[in-house]
Design an enzyme around this catalytic site. Structure first.
Site, PDB file in Angstrom:
ATOM      1  CE  LYS A  54      -8.283  30.520  36.637  1.00  0.00           C
ATOM      2  NZ  LYS A  54      -9.399  30.877  37.009  1.00  0.00           N
ATOM      3  CG  ASP A  71      -7.971  32.129  33.871  1.00  0.00           C
ATOM      4  OD1 ASP A  71      -7.275  31.094  34.606  1.00  0.00           O
ATOM      5  OD2 ASP A  71      -9.524  32.171  34.584  1.00  0.00           O
ATOM      6  CB  CYS A 118     -10.139  34.890  36.601  1.00  0.00           C
ATOM      7  SG  CYS A 118     -11.537  33.385  36.396  1.00  0.00           S
TER       8      CYS A 118
HETATM    9  C1  VGL Z   1     -14.108  33.158  34.233  1.00  0.00           C
HETATM   10  C2  VGL Z   1     -16.162  32.335  33.672  1.00  0.00           C
HETATM   11  C3  VGL Z   1     -15.963  31.106  33.759  1.00  0.00           C
HETATM   12  C4  VGL Z   1     -12.464  33.630  33.504  1.00  0.00           C
HETATM   13  C5  VGL Z   1     -13.455  31.229  34.518  1.00  0.00           C
HETATM   14  O1  VGL Z   1     -11.033  33.589  33.420  1.00  0.00           O
HETATM   15  O2  VGL Z   1     -12.857  34.815  34.092  1.00  0.00           O
HETATM   16  N1  VGL Z   1     -14.948  33.235  33.592  1.00  0.00           N
HETATM   17  N2  VGL Z   1     -14.510  30.535  34.120  1.00  0.00           N
END
Ligand code: VGL
Ligand code: ZN
Length: 251
Positions: A123, A10, A190
């Site tokens: 995702k 991410d 994540c």
């Molecule tokens: C994430 C909060 C919401 C992450 C993704 O990538 O850690 N955190 N969506």
């Protein structure tokens, strides 16, 4: 030497300062570390997987879809599988077709140099399912990614897929991978959930401190402890000789 995959979690504009809608404090500090790890003269990854949080506008995790609730509140929700759970509500982030969901530009350039060794794990595409782990995503081409199907966006998603049977596990096993090195954002969400999935799918798992940052300091600390207590290896953020540590671990 056993085969190792490099998992980059991410690294998207919405998680990066200065303008991300869910910017992780000091998140930009991981970029030079990842850049180094993608230098082909130094590293020889068998497989690289970049994950991408890729939400529809009506995603269950957005506070804006549960008015009057506000971001960072917690709330009990029921997901598409009928499971009730505590959801941390987020600001809108990583929405499909916005700049915020795009992977950081220099990372994209680095990844292109690795050709078809790179895959994308998308995702959080189902409107009524939270998905923090890259092992909950679908695997697609990095150069020409597939958009999520109807099943992956709004149909009944069927049963939970356990990490051992997940698309990412199947892909990594197919490629003969035994070990994974994990970097990215955010440590307490994540990165943590991806590491827990990797461990339960029996991959030897290393989480690289200099290459991760978290949202909350307490949860970040707890996340690292939890990964270690389950048998993962955590390299401290302050380790200057992390390159040697990772190379030694990969042997
Ligand atoms: C994430 C909060 C919401 C992450 C993704 O990538 O850690 N955190 N969506
Ligand atoms: Zn998200």
């Amino acid at each position: 030497m056993s085969k190792t995959a490099f998992l980059i979690i991410d690294v998207q504009y919405d998680f990066l300062p200065p303008s991300g809608s869910l910017a992780v404090p000091d998140g930009e500090a991981i970029l030079p570390v990842i850049h180094d790890l993608l230098d082909q003269s130094k590293w020889d990854w068998s497989v690289i997987v970049a994950s991408q949080d890729y939400h529809p506008q009506n995603h269950i995790s957005f506070a804006s879809n549960h008015s009057p609730h506000k971001p960072f509140e917690k709330m009990t929700l029921t997901d598409a599988r009928g499971t009730s759970y505590e959801q941390a509500l987020w600001p809108d982030h990583c929405i499909q077709d916005t700049r915020g969901t795009q992977l950081e530009a220099k990372l994209v350039e680095d990844l292109k140099t690795w050709g078809d060794k790179v895959k994308l794990a998308r995702k959080g595409t189902h409107e009524k399912l939270e998905a923090y782990s890259a092992f909950e995503g679908y695997i697609t081409s990095f150069q020409t990614p597939d958009e999520p199907t109807f099943e992956q966006t709004s149909a009944d998603p069927g049963k939970t897929v356990l990490p051992k049977q997940s698309p990412l596990t199947i892909y990594l096993r197919e490629k003969g991978i035994e070990k994974v090195v994990i970097v990215g954002l955010a440590t307490d969400f994540c990165v943590l959930q991806t590491a827990l999935s990797a461990i339960s799918a029996s991959f030897d798992t290393l989480v690289l401190g200099p290459g991760i940052r978290g949202i909350s300091p307490e949860d970040t600390h707890k996340a690292m402890q939890r990964i270690e207590s389950l048998g993962g290896t955590v390299v401290d953020k302050g380790k200057e000789n992390w390159t040697d540590i990772v190379k030694q671990w990969m042997k």
